[in-house]
Scaffold this active site. Sequence first.
Site, short mmCIF file in Angstrom:
data_model
loop_
_atom_site.label_atom_id
_atom_site.label_comp_id
_atom_site.label_asym_id
_atom_site.label_seq_id
_atom_site.Cartn_x
_atom_site.Cartn_y
_atom_site.Cartn_z
N HIS A 1 55.72 -25.32 -60.99
CA HIS A 1 54.92 -24.77 -59.90
C HIS A 1 53.52 -25.39 -59.91
O HIS A 1 53.03 -25.80 -60.97
CB HIS A 1 54.79 -23.24 -60.04
CG HIS A 1 56.06 -22.51 -59.72
ND1 HIS A 1 56.09 -21.15 -59.51
CD2 HIS A 1 57.33 -22.96 -59.57
CE1 HIS A 1 57.34 -20.79 -59.25
NE2 HIS A 1 58.11 -21.86 -59.28
N GLU B 1 50.58 -24.14 -59.77
CA GLU B 1 49.59 -23.50 -60.66
C GLU B 1 49.81 -23.91 -62.12
O GLU B 1 48.86 -24.20 -62.85
CB GLU B 1 49.67 -21.97 -60.58
CG GLU B 1 49.44 -21.38 -59.21
CD GLU B 1 50.74 -21.12 -58.47
OE1 GLU B 1 51.56 -22.04 -58.34
OE2 GLU B 1 50.94 -19.99 -58.00
N CYS C 1 53.49 -16.37 -58.13
CA CYS C 1 54.74 -15.71 -58.54
C CYS C 1 54.50 -15.01 -59.90
O CYS C 1 53.42 -15.12 -60.47
CB CYS C 1 55.84 -16.77 -58.63
SG CYS C 1 55.70 -17.81 -60.10
N CYS D 1 53.44 -17.60 -62.65
CA CYS D 1 52.10 -18.17 -62.49
C CYS D 1 51.02 -17.09 -62.67
O CYS D 1 49.97 -17.36 -63.24
CB CYS D 1 51.97 -18.86 -61.15
SG CYS D 1 53.04 -20.32 -61.05
ZN LIG Z 1 54.62 -19.80 -59.57
#
Ligand SMILES: [Zn+2]
Length: 162
Positions: free
Chosen positions: A52, A54, A82, A85
Amino acid sequence: MEKEYWMKKAIDQAKKAQTYDEVPIGCIIVKDEKIIARGSNRRETKQSSLAHAEILAIEKACKKLGTWRLEGCDLYVTLEPCPMCSGAIIQSRIEHVYFGAYDPKGGCAGSCTNLFEVKGFNHYPSYEGGIMRSECAKLLSDFFKEKRKQKKQLKKQGTPSE
Ligand SMILES: [Zn+2]
């Protein structure tokens, strides 16, 4: 610098993800008015659920600063973080989180749950959502619209689906 100024930089990263045919989500980390790390979604390219925007940005920031403690750092991301993260943000001691679009299907800064408000943790970032929300959301909705169109066209051509 204005929050919108930095969010635009995160949007640039989201657009970069899109050039790799990735869901357009981008992130930057700012310290002392300077971008110290950038990340854009690479889940498909890397075939990793961890890739991801992040997470990639946090990794880079830790490398750059030579510490896992990202104290004094602000994170800007185009989509609500999410669970993974949000957890990484808490673990890395990031001070402020700014996100663009809300994610009703996975966001953990208020949408599905709010990890930044769970009692008992030893660190809480401050956070603010909805910064340039419509721009961030439009990138995503345009991307998925285009994907659906491509799928339809493939079907029409009789290409066997995966
Ligand atoms: Zn994430």
